[in-house]
Design a protein around this motif. Structure first.
Motif, PDB file in Angstrom:
ATOM      1  N   ASN A 120     -25.240  29.623 -16.257  1.00  0.00           N
ATOM      2  CA  ASN A 120     -25.322  29.934 -17.679  1.00  0.00           C
ATOM      3  C   ASN A 120     -25.497  28.644 -18.478  1.00  0.00           C
ATOM      4  OD1 ASN A 120     -24.957  32.763 -17.479  1.00  0.00           O
ATOM      5  ND2 ASN A 120     -22.763  32.472 -17.199  1.00  0.00           N
ATOM      6  N   CYS A 121     -26.222  28.722 -19.575  1.00  0.00           N
ATOM      7  CA  CYS A 121     -26.451  27.525 -20.377  1.00  0.00           C
ATOM      8  C   CYS A 121     -26.635  27.903 -21.841  1.00  0.00           C
ATOM      9  CB  CYS A 121     -27.674  26.752 -19.873  1.00  0.00           C
ATOM     10  SG  CYS A 121     -29.239  27.640 -20.049  1.00  0.00           S
ATOM     11  N   THR A 122     -26.462  26.926 -22.712  1.00  0.00           N
ATOM     12  CA  THR A 122     -26.794  27.072 -24.126  1.00  0.00           C
ATOM     13  C   THR A 122     -27.955  26.127 -24.424  1.00  0.00           C
ATOM     14  OG1 THR A 122     -25.157  25.400 -24.763  1.00  0.00           O
ATOM     15  CG2 THR A 122     -24.463  27.708 -24.816  1.00  0.00           C
ATOM     16  N   VAL A 123     -28.907  26.616 -25.192  1.00  0.00           N
ATOM     17  CA  VAL A 123     -30.102  25.840 -25.521  1.00  0.00           C
ATOM     18  C   VAL A 123     -30.135  25.639 -27.034  1.00  0.00           C
ATOM     19  CG1 VAL A 123     -32.616  25.731 -25.397  1.00  0.00           C
ATOM     20  CG2 VAL A 123     -31.327  26.819 -23.543  1.00  0.00           C
ATOM     21  N   ALA A 124     -30.029  24.385 -27.457  1.00  0.00           N
ATOM     22  CA  ALA A 124     -30.113  24.058 -28.885  1.00  0.00           C
ATOM     23  C   ALA A 124     -31.545  23.636 -29.189  1.00  0.00           C
ATOM     24  CB  ALA A 124     -29.128  22.949 -29.238  1.00  0.00           C
ATOM     25  N   VAL A 125     -32.206  24.404 -30.023  1.00  0.00           N
ATOM     26  CA  VAL A 125     -33.602  24.134 -30.386  1.00  0.00           C
ATOM     27  C   VAL A 125     -33.628  23.461 -31.754  1.00  0.00           C
ATOM     28  CG1 VAL A 125     -35.874  25.141 -30.799  1.00  0.00           C
ATOM     29  CG2 VAL A 125     -34.369  26.119 -29.061  1.00  0.00           C
ATOM     30  N   SER A 128     -22.047  17.595 -52.624  1.00  0.00           N
ATOM     31  CA  SER A 128     -22.252  18.954 -52.106  1.00  0.00           C
ATOM     32  C   SER A 128     -23.106  18.848 -50.849  1.00  0.00           C
ATOM     33  CB  SER A 128     -22.956  19.816 -53.156  1.00  0.00           C
ATOM     34  OG  SER A 128     -23.235  21.100 -52.627  1.00  0.00           O
ATOM     35  N   VAL A 129     -22.535  19.278 -49.739  1.00  0.00           N
ATOM     36  CA  VAL A 129     -23.211  19.158 -48.440  1.00  0.00           C
ATOM     37  C   VAL A 129     -24.120  20.372 -48.215  1.00  0.00           C
ATOM     38  CG1 VAL A 129     -22.864  19.096 -45.938  1.00  0.00           C
ATOM     39  CG2 VAL A 129     -21.403  17.727 -47.439  1.00  0.00           C
ATOM     40  N   TYR A 130     -25.368  20.087 -47.860  1.00  0.00           N
ATOM     41  CA  TYR A 130     -26.313  21.157 -47.536  1.00  0.00           C
ATOM     42  C   TYR A 130     -26.158  21.577 -46.071  1.00  0.00           C
ATOM     43  CZ  TYR A 130     -30.769  23.496 -46.622  1.00  0.00           C
ATOM     44  OH  TYR A 130     -31.724  24.402 -46.241  1.00  0.00           O
ATOM     45  N   ARG A 131     -26.138  20.577 -45.176  1.00  0.00           N
ATOM     46  CA  ARG A 131     -25.975  20.887 -43.754  1.00  0.00           C
ATOM     47  C   ARG A 131     -25.592  19.613 -43.004  1.00  0.00           C
ATOM     48  NH1 ARG A 131     -30.800  22.768 -42.528  1.00  0.00           N
ATOM     49  NH2 ARG A 131     -30.173  24.941 -42.807  1.00  0.00           N
ATOM     50  N   GLN A 132     -24.705  19.774 -42.027  1.00  0.00           N
ATOM     51  CA  GLN A 132     -24.403  18.688 -41.095  1.00  0.00           C
ATOM     52  C   GLN A 132     -25.006  19.043 -39.741  1.00  0.00           C
ATOM     53  OE1 GLN A 132     -20.288  17.505 -40.719  1.00  0.00           O
ATOM     54  NE2 GLN A 132     -20.642  16.558 -38.726  1.00  0.00           N
ATOM     55  N   LEU A 133     -25.805  18.132 -39.216  1.00  0.00           N
ATOM     56  CA  LEU A 133     -26.444  18.356 -37.928  1.00  0.00           C
ATOM     57  C   LEU A 133     -26.225  17.116 -37.076  1.00  0.00           C
ATOM     58  CD1 LEU A 133     -28.133  20.432 -36.374  1.00  0.00           C
ATOM     59  CD2 LEU A 133     -30.171  19.249 -37.159  1.00  0.00           C
ATOM     60  N   GLY A 134     -25.205  17.196 -36.225  1.00  0.00           N
ATOM     61  CA  GLY A 134     -24.884  16.052 -35.372  1.00  0.00           C
ATOM     62  C   GLY A 134     -24.419  14.869 -36.197  1.00  0.00           C
ATOM     63  N   ILE A 183     -39.166  29.199 -33.212  1.00  0.00           N
ATOM     64  CA  ILE A 183     -39.275  28.773 -31.815  1.00  0.00           C
ATOM     65  C   ILE A 183     -40.746  28.648 -31.460  1.00  0.00           C
ATOM     66  CG2 ILE A 183     -38.598  29.279 -29.453  1.00  0.00           C
ATOM     67  CD1 ILE A 183     -36.268  28.824 -31.413  1.00  0.00           C
ATOM     68  N   LYS A 184     -41.188  27.403 -31.266  1.00  0.00           N
ATOM     69  CA  LYS A 184     -42.591  27.130 -30.993  1.00  0.00           C
ATOM     70  C   LYS A 184     -42.725  26.175 -29.816  1.00  0.00           C
ATOM     71  CE  LYS A 184     -43.781  27.712 -35.876  1.00  0.00           C
ATOM     72  NZ  LYS A 184     -44.340  27.058 -37.081  1.00  0.00           N
ATOM     73  N   VAL A 185     -43.864  26.232 -29.154  1.00  0.00           N
ATOM     74  CA  VAL A 185     -44.147  25.330 -28.035  1.00  0.00           C
ATOM     75  C   VAL A 185     -44.176  23.889 -28.545  1.00  0.00           C
ATOM     76  CG1 VAL A 185     -45.870  24.662 -26.323  1.00  0.00           C
ATOM     77  CG2 VAL A 185     -45.424  27.076 -26.756  1.00  0.00           C
ATOM     78  N   GLY A 186     -43.519  22.994 -27.799  1.00  0.00           N
ATOM     79  CA  GLY A 186     -43.470  21.583 -28.169  1.00  0.00           C
ATOM     80  C   GLY A 186     -42.241  21.173 -28.937  1.00  0.00           C
ATOM     81  N   VAL A 187     -41.429  22.136 -29.378  1.00  0.00           N
ATOM     82  CA  VAL A 187     -40.219  21.825 -30.138  1.00  0.00           C
ATOM     83  C   VAL A 187     -39.151  21.255 -29.201  1.00  0.00           C
ATOM     84  CG1 VAL A 187     -38.353  22.833 -31.511  1.00  0.00           C
ATOM     85  CG2 VAL A 187     -40.707  23.581 -31.864  1.00  0.00           C
ATOM     86  N   ASP A 188     -38.430  20.237 -29.674  1.00  0.00           N
ATOM     87  CA  ASP A 188     -37.365  19.619 -28.870  1.00  0.00           C
ATOM     88  C   ASP A 188     -36.222  20.595 -28.627  1.00  0.00           C
ATOM     89  OD1 ASP A 188     -38.685  17.181 -28.741  1.00  0.00           O
ATOM     90  OD2 ASP A 188     -37.757  16.425 -30.566  1.00  0.00           O
ATOM     91  N   ALA A 189     -35.639  20.488 -27.449  1.00  0.00           N
ATOM     92  CA  ALA A 189     -34.501  21.347 -27.099  1.00  0.00           C
ATOM     93  C   ALA A 189     -33.534  20.557 -26.229  1.00  0.00           C
ATOM     94  CB  ALA A 189     -34.971  22.598 -26.365  1.00  0.00           C
ATOM     95  N   VAL A 224     -35.403  17.788 -43.785  1.00  0.00           N
ATOM     96  CA  VAL A 224     -34.218  18.479 -43.278  1.00  0.00           C
ATOM     97  C   VAL A 224     -34.510  19.052 -41.896  1.00  0.00           C
ATOM     98  CG1 VAL A 224     -32.588  20.354 -43.677  1.00  0.00           C
ATOM     99  CG2 VAL A 224     -33.471  19.017 -45.606  1.00  0.00           C
ATOM    100  N   LYS A 225     -33.644  18.712 -40.959  1.00  0.00           N
ATOM    101  CA  LYS A 225     -33.757  19.267 -39.614  1.00  0.00           C
ATOM    102  C   LYS A 225     -32.735  20.383 -39.439  1.00  0.00           C
ATOM    103  CE  LYS A 225     -35.629  15.172 -37.341  1.00  0.00           C
ATOM    104  NZ  LYS A 225     -35.472  14.196 -36.243  1.00  0.00           N
ATOM    105  N   ASN A 226     -33.107  21.351 -38.635  1.00  0.00           N
ATOM    106  CA  ASN A 226     -32.217  22.480 -38.396  1.00  0.00           C
ATOM    107  C   ASN A 226     -32.098  22.712 -36.899  1.00  0.00           C
ATOM    108  OD1 ASN A 226     -30.533  24.641 -38.814  1.00  0.00           O
ATOM    109  ND2 ASN A 226     -31.872  25.638 -40.311  1.00  0.00           N
ATOM    110  N   GLU A 227     -31.199  23.589 -36.536  1.00  0.00           N
ATOM    111  CA  GLU A 227     -30.917  23.827 -35.119  1.00  0.00           C
ATOM    112  C   GLU A 227     -30.600  25.306 -34.911  1.00  0.00           C
ATOM    113  OE1 GLU A 227     -28.362  21.055 -32.593  1.00  0.00           O
ATOM    114  OE2 GLU A 227     -27.003  22.752 -32.908  1.00  0.00           O
TER     115      GLU A 227
END
Length: 360
Positions: free
Chosen positions: A280-285, A325-331, A226-232, A51-54
């Protein structure tokens, strides 16, 4: 007795007629996917995925500190000309402004005096050498003359270094030049302004912005993810349809006492200079959780009657409407908590048409 015998036969015949009429009705309501619709539809097997999260953060675009130069006034005086404005691109050494300065005039006088002192010391040494050859003075007098010449040359070298550092050309005019190539990102100078010699703020800020930073504010509740190397991925108001992808390359450990947040930095390539400092910007991690769940394309999930459904494909004669039953939709990916199993096939394209055809 004859009538009693015929009544059961009549009832039996009605039952047979009723059964005969119900069979075609069942055939008419059964759904079969046509070959044309089959070719236009899409299918995929359900797979187990981590499972990926954002986490969505807010921040600003900033110039790379290592590629930024602050231009301070090294002398006081009156601003006589300004040759650049905010956003202009400059090459290293380009004149940005000129200042009429009495300090520059003083430096010029010091240089002329130093040149004169060197010339006098050279003549004194030549005279001392001639007198020494004629036995009219001592070796000590020659040594003193040599020392005076050495001091005069040292003073001239000091003054010349000042001229080189300040880029002084002559007269009383001081030219403010660009120390690096880049864009003017700040300007605090006006025409005919009187500048004090001890001004602490820079006149200009110049930055190379072929690579910029997205500095995001991370709330305390999100720090663990939030860790170094994580995609954003970064979005801006100016270019809402464009996504700038990068990775978190630094997480600052200091917490702002007012906002209760820390800063996370994402380096972004900016070859076309669309990203500008202070935007201004939004950053999705994006990060991965420890659990795995069945995952399908988001296009396979249908929301109807306050519930989520998928179309389970077995063959073109056998398509099942299944509540999930949906757990999460991510993109483009949706994680399913219950209702389907890995290996089953779902309809991903034209699923809504098939759902309407079967359930309406």
């Amino acid at each position: 007795m004859t009538i009693i015998r015929y009544i059961p036969a009549f009832v039996v015949s009605l039952i047979l007629i009723a059964c005969h009429k119900e069979e075609p009705h069942q055939v008419e309501t059964a759904f079969t996917l046509s070959d044309t619709m089959m070719a236009r539809s899409g299918f995929e097997k359900v797979t187990m995925m981590r499972v990926k999260n954002e986490v969505r953060l807010f921040g600003k675009i900033a110039a790379d500190n290592s590629k930024t130069a602050q231009v301070y006034p090294v002398v006081g005086g009156i601003v006589t000309s300004i040759n650049v404005e905010l956003g202009d691109y400059l090459k290293q050494g380009q004149v940005m402004a000129t200042i009429q300065s009495s300090e520059v005039a003083q430096f010029q006088k010091e240089r002329l005096d130093a040149l004169s002192e060197v010339a006098v010391a050279e003549k004194n040494l030549a005279v001392a050498n001639d007198l020494f050859k004629g036995k009219l003075n001592s070796e000590r007098d020659v040594a003193v003359a040599e020392k005076e010449l050495e001091n005069a040359k040292a003073e001239l070298a000091r003054v010349n270094d000042i001229h080189k550092i300040y880029n002084l050309k002559g007269g009383s005019v001081y030219s403010v030049v660009a120390p690096i190539s880049g864009f003017v990102i700040s300007k605090r100078i006006n025409q005919n302004e009187q500048l004090p010699s001890d001004l602490s703020e820079p006149l200009f800020s110049i930055a190379e912005i072929n690579e910029v930073w997205a500095l995001a504010n991370v709330n305390e509740s999100d720090i663990a993810n939030i860790k170094v190397g994580v995609d954003a991925s970064v979005r801006t108001l100016a270019f809402p349809d464009r996504i700038f992808n990068g990775k978190i390359d630094k997480v600052f450990n200091a917490i702002d006492p007012e906002t209760r947040s820390i800063k996370a930095r994402v380096k972004l390539p900016n070859a076309d200079f669309q990203l500008k400092p202070e935007m201004n910007c939004t950053v999705a991690v994006h990060y991965t959780e420890s659990d795995s769940l069945p995952a399908v394309s988001s296009s396979a999930v249908i929301f109807d009657k306050s519930k989520n459904w998928v179309m389970i494909f077995k063959d073109k004669h056998n398509i099942e409407t299944r509540q999930v039953s949906v757990y999460r939709q991510l993109g483009d990916v949706t994680y399913i908590k219950s209702g389907i199993a890995p290996g089953e096939t779902v309809v991903t394209k034209n699923s809504l048409l098939i759902y309407d055809a079967i359930n309406d």
